[in-house]
Design an enzyme around this catalytic site. Sequence first.
Site, PDB file in Angstrom:
ATOM      1  N   PHE A 135       0.973   9.483  -4.447  1.00  0.00           N
ATOM      2  CA  PHE A 135       2.201  11.235  -3.590  1.00  0.00           C
ATOM      3  C   PHE A 135       3.114  11.140  -4.342  1.00  0.00           C
ATOM      4  CE2 PHE A 135       1.451   7.913  -0.032  1.00  0.00           C
ATOM      5  CZ  PHE A 135       2.549   8.279   0.046  1.00  0.00           C
ATOM      6  N   ASP A 139       0.320  -8.007  12.608  1.00  0.00           N
ATOM      7  CA  ASP A 139       1.068  -9.504  13.646  1.00  0.00           C
ATOM      8  C   ASP A 139      -0.051 -11.097  14.093  1.00  0.00           C
ATOM      9  OD1 ASP A 139       4.066 -11.114  13.186  1.00  0.00           O
ATOM     10  OD2 ASP A 139       2.640 -12.756  14.246  1.00  0.00           O
ATOM     11  N   ARG A 161       6.858  -2.946  -7.792  1.00  0.00           N
ATOM     12  CA  ARG A 161       7.839  -2.945  -7.249  1.00  0.00           C
ATOM     13  C   ARG A 161       9.041  -4.359  -7.587  1.00  0.00           C
ATOM     14  NH1 ARG A 161       6.784  -3.243  -0.700  1.00  0.00           N
ATOM     15  NH2 ARG A 161       5.833  -5.500  -1.082  1.00  0.00           N
ATOM     16  N   GLU A 163       9.790  -2.481   9.009  1.00  0.00           N
ATOM     17  CA  GLU A 163       9.650  -3.942   9.347  1.00  0.00           C
ATOM     18  C   GLU A 163      10.610  -4.592   8.721  1.00  0.00           C
ATOM     19  OE1 GLU A 163       6.541  -5.610   5.925  1.00  0.00           O
ATOM     20  OE2 GLU A 163       5.814  -6.613   7.902  1.00  0.00           O
ATOM     21  N   VAL A 187       0.763  -1.111  -0.247  1.00  0.00           N
ATOM     22  CA  VAL A 187       0.017   0.126  -0.121  1.00  0.00           C
ATOM     23  C   VAL A 187       1.009   1.204  -0.360  1.00  0.00           C
ATOM     24  CG1 VAL A 187       0.159   0.002   2.045  1.00  0.00           C
ATOM     25  CG2 VAL A 187      -1.947   1.271   1.167  1.00  0.00           C
ATOM     26  N   GLY A 188       2.263   1.487   0.835  1.00  0.00           N
ATOM     27  CA  GLY A 188       3.297   2.309   0.342  1.00  0.00           C
ATOM     28  C   GLY A 188       3.263   2.854   2.140  1.00  0.00           C
ATOM     29  N   LEU A 241       2.657  -3.508  -6.221  1.00  0.00           N
ATOM     30  CA  LEU A 241       3.181  -4.364  -5.613  1.00  0.00           C
ATOM     31  C   LEU A 241       3.922  -4.939  -6.841  1.00  0.00           C
ATOM     32  CD1 LEU A 241       2.049  -7.886  -3.557  1.00  0.00           C
ATOM     33  CD2 LEU A 241       2.746  -8.388  -6.255  1.00  0.00           C
ATOM     34  N   SER A 248       6.228   2.014   3.287  1.00  0.00           N
ATOM     35  CA  SER A 248       7.708   1.993   3.567  1.00  0.00           C
ATOM     36  C   SER A 248       8.078   4.012   2.430  1.00  0.00           C
ATOM     37  CB  SER A 248       8.940   1.188   2.541  1.00  0.00           C
ATOM     38  OG  SER A 248       8.225  -0.563   3.542  1.00  0.00           O
ATOM     39  N   THR A 249       7.179   3.726   2.141  1.00  0.00           N
ATOM     40  CA  THR A 249       7.061   4.964   1.184  1.00  0.00           C
ATOM     41  C   THR A 249       7.276   6.008   1.864  1.00  0.00           C
ATOM     42  OG1 THR A 249       6.851   3.510  -0.873  1.00  0.00           O
ATOM     43  CG2 THR A 249       6.160   6.101  -1.053  1.00  0.00           C
ATOM     44  N   ARG A 265       4.586  -1.129  10.767  1.00  0.00           N
ATOM     45  CA  ARG A 265       3.468  -2.689  11.657  1.00  0.00           C
ATOM     46  C   ARG A 265       3.779  -2.623  12.612  1.00  0.00           C
ATOM     47  NH1 ARG A 265       3.635  -6.022   6.541  1.00  0.00           N
ATOM     48  NH2 ARG A 265       1.752  -4.730   5.089  1.00  0.00           N
TER      49      ARG A 265
HETATM   50  N1  LIG Z   1       1.222   6.877  -3.055  1.00  0.00           N
HETATM   51  C1  LIG Z   1       1.943   6.040  -3.850  1.00  0.00           C
HETATM   52  N2  LIG Z   1       1.995   6.252  -4.721  1.00  0.00           N
HETATM   53  C2  LIG Z   1       2.460   6.066  -5.394  1.00  0.00           C
HETATM   54  N3  LIG Z   1       3.435   4.695  -5.785  1.00  0.00           N
HETATM   55  C3  LIG Z   1       3.570   4.903  -4.163  1.00  0.00           C
HETATM   56  C4  LIG Z   1       3.270   4.686  -3.347  1.00  0.00           C
HETATM   57  N4  LIG Z   1       3.315   4.677  -2.421  1.00  0.00           N
HETATM   58  C5  LIG Z   1       4.463   3.591  -2.516  1.00  0.00           C
HETATM   59  N5  LIG Z   1       4.440   3.660  -3.915  1.00  0.00           N
HETATM   60  C6  LIG Z   1       5.128   2.111  -4.481  1.00  0.00           C
HETATM   61  O1  LIG Z   1       4.297   1.252  -4.985  1.00  0.00           O
HETATM   62  C7  LIG Z   1       5.699   0.298  -4.044  1.00  0.00           C
HETATM   63  C8  LIG Z   1       5.027   0.154  -2.828  1.00  0.00           C
HETATM   64  O2  LIG Z   1       5.330   0.589  -2.030  1.00  0.00           O
HETATM   65  P1  LIG Z   1       6.151   0.158   0.068  1.00  0.00           P
HETATM   66  O3  LIG Z   1       7.402  -1.036  -0.163  1.00  0.00           O
HETATM   67  O4  LIG Z   1       6.288   1.718   0.413  1.00  0.00           O
HETATM   68  O5  LIG Z   1       4.803  -0.793   0.363  1.00  0.00           O
HETATM   69  P2  LIG Z   1       4.635  -1.257   1.243  1.00  0.00           P
HETATM   70  O6  LIG Z   1       3.365  -1.185   2.213  1.00  0.00           O
HETATM   71  O7  LIG Z   1       5.585  -0.915   2.371  1.00  0.00           O
HETATM   72  O8  LIG Z   1       4.937  -2.869   1.213  1.00  0.00           O
HETATM   73  P3  LIG Z   1       4.910  -4.036   2.453  1.00  0.00           P
HETATM   74  O9  LIG Z   1       3.358  -4.367   2.975  1.00  0.00           O
HETATM   75  O10 LIG Z   1       5.067  -4.888   0.862  1.00  0.00           O
HETATM   76  O11 LIG Z   1       6.290  -3.743   3.519  1.00  0.00           O
HETATM   77  C9  LIG Z   1       6.807   0.905  -4.534  1.00  0.00           C
HETATM   78  O12 LIG Z   1       7.131   0.518  -6.016  1.00  0.00           O
HETATM   79  C10 LIG Z   1       6.315   2.575  -4.377  1.00  0.00           C
HETATM   80  O13 LIG Z   1       7.981   3.142  -4.866  1.00  0.00           O
HETATM   81  N1  LIG Z   2       2.654 -14.721   6.416  1.00  0.00           N
HETATM   82  C1  LIG Z   2       3.126 -12.747   6.618  1.00  0.00           C
HETATM   83  N2  LIG Z   2       2.681 -12.932   8.111  1.00  0.00           N
HETATM   84  C2  LIG Z   2       2.997 -11.893   7.911  1.00  0.00           C
HETATM   85  O1  LIG Z   2       3.342 -10.951   9.442  1.00  0.00           O
HETATM   86  C3  LIG Z   2       3.192 -10.815   7.515  1.00  0.00           C
HETATM   87  N3  LIG Z   2       3.957  -9.584   7.673  1.00  0.00           N
HETATM   88  C4  LIG Z   2       4.601  -8.845   6.321  1.00  0.00           C
HETATM   89  N4  LIG Z   2       4.537 -10.487   5.540  1.00  0.00           N
HETATM   90  C5  LIG Z   2       4.508 -10.315   4.062  1.00  0.00           C
HETATM   91  C6  LIG Z   2       3.941  -9.186   3.497  1.00  0.00           C
HETATM   92  C7  LIG Z   2       5.066  -8.550   2.717  1.00  0.00           C
HETATM   93  O2  LIG Z   2       4.872  -9.493   1.009  1.00  0.00           O
HETATM   94  C8  LIG Z   2       6.611  -8.947   2.826  1.00  0.00           C
HETATM   95  C9  LIG Z   2       6.558  -7.395   3.511  1.00  0.00           C
HETATM   96  O3  LIG Z   2       5.430  -7.101   4.224  1.00  0.00           O
HETATM   97  O4  LIG Z   2       5.844  -9.366   3.738  1.00  0.00           O
HETATM   98  C10 LIG Z   2       3.252 -11.110   6.387  1.00  0.00           C
HETATM   99  N5  LIG Z   2       3.682 -12.601   5.591  1.00  0.00           N
END
Ligand SMILES: Nc1ncnc2c1ncn2[C@@H]1O[C@H](COP(=O)(O)OP(=O)(O)OP(=O)(O)O)[C@@H](O)[C@H]1O
Ligand SMILES: Nc1nc(=O)c2ncn([C@H]3C[C@H](O)[C@@H](CO)O3)c2[nH]1
Length: 269
Positions: free
Chosen positions: A248, A139, A198, A62, A41-42, A195, A44-45, A134
């Site tokens: 954004f 979890d 990325r 995370e 969803v974004g 997803l 880390s961003t 998270r």
């Molecule tokens: N608001 C946004 N607008 C456009 N692209 C975005 C936005 N937020 C994130 N992205 C893009 O979406 C992808 C996933 O973002 P990110 O890695 O931040 O997700 P995450 O929620 O941390 O993932 P995870 O659940 O796997 O930890 C990346 O390629 C990032 O550049």
């Molecule tokens: N099974 C499982 N349990 C968790 O608690 C959990 N937390 C994150 N994730 C997966 C989502 C992303 O692919 C990737 C980075 O978020 O790790 C999980 N998967």
Amino acid sequence: MRPLLPLRLRRAAAGALPRCFGKARRGGSAWRLSIEGNIAVGKSTFLRLLGKTFPEWQMATEPVAKWQKVQASSTRETSSSQNFGNLLQMVYQEPSRWSYTFQTYSCMSRLKAQLEPLSEKLLKTPDPVQIFERSVYSDRYIFAKNLFELGHLTEIEWTIYQDLHTFLLQEFGDRTALHGFLYLQATPEKCLERLHRRGRPEEKAIQLEYLEQLHTQHENWLVKKTTEVHFENLRNAPVFVLNVNHDFEDDPAEQEELMRKVKAFIKTL
Ligand SMILES: Nc1ncnc2c1ncn2[C@@H]1O[C@H](COP(=O)(O)OP(=O)(O)OP(=O)(O)O)[C@@H](O)[C@H]1O
Ligand SMILES: Nc1nc(=O)c2ncn([C@H]3C[C@H](O)[C@@H](CO)O3)c2[nH]1
């Protein structure tokens, strides 16, 4: 179950005024929030953006890299160089075999992150804030619950996991408590698009249906509040929902607005 006072009451009992942002540092504490949301969803961003805007805050990402390369924790006698495998890949490839192992490990790594002491830098900040990507709560109430409902955790595994989770959180009580949640909300379709953009290799086979299930878990826990939770402080923790469907990343005005909203939310705690 040992009753836990809601955190804001405990702060009040300790003499800190919960509505006064400037008093948060009393007792060496900080405002502690978790960013929650679906895969890609974004988060880390968003965390990077928070870090750029509020460099004095302490962020905990995370620990995905640890899950991708499981190593023994090093002691004086052993070196930590041996790689036991990519648990993230294993859980996606064979969920029924590896879900229990994954959830035990992810829960432990999140617990460790939530127990980390405040950095020296944060201790010198007048309004200290810690943000976790998270939490021990997602979890259990997002991932483990979903895996159980999908049948990847057996009854006995789910029971043991929950027993362990409740025990650990009761033992560490205050030290793992959070003051609030930032819930990054977007459609499962938008998450799937991000997803794919990325392109994390382990996630290649993730289908829209899985993201829909996780979306429902987030909505039930954080918005509808229909998920049964087992910690008093969690039940009362405020949730701030941020709609992040809009891309954004290249929109400074939108970024500024999101950061303003987060700051305003923290002031209400
Ligand atoms: N608001 C946004 N607008 C456009 N692209 C975005 C936005 N937020 C994130 N992205 C893009 O979406 C992808 C996933 O973002 P990110 O890695 O931040 O997700 P995450 O929620 O941390 O993932 P995870 O659940 O796997 O930890 C990346 O390629 C990032 O550049
Ligand atoms: N099974 C499982 N349990 C968790 O608690 C959990 N937390 C994150 N994730 C997966 C989502 C992303 O692919 C990737 C980075 O978020 O790790 C999980 N998967």
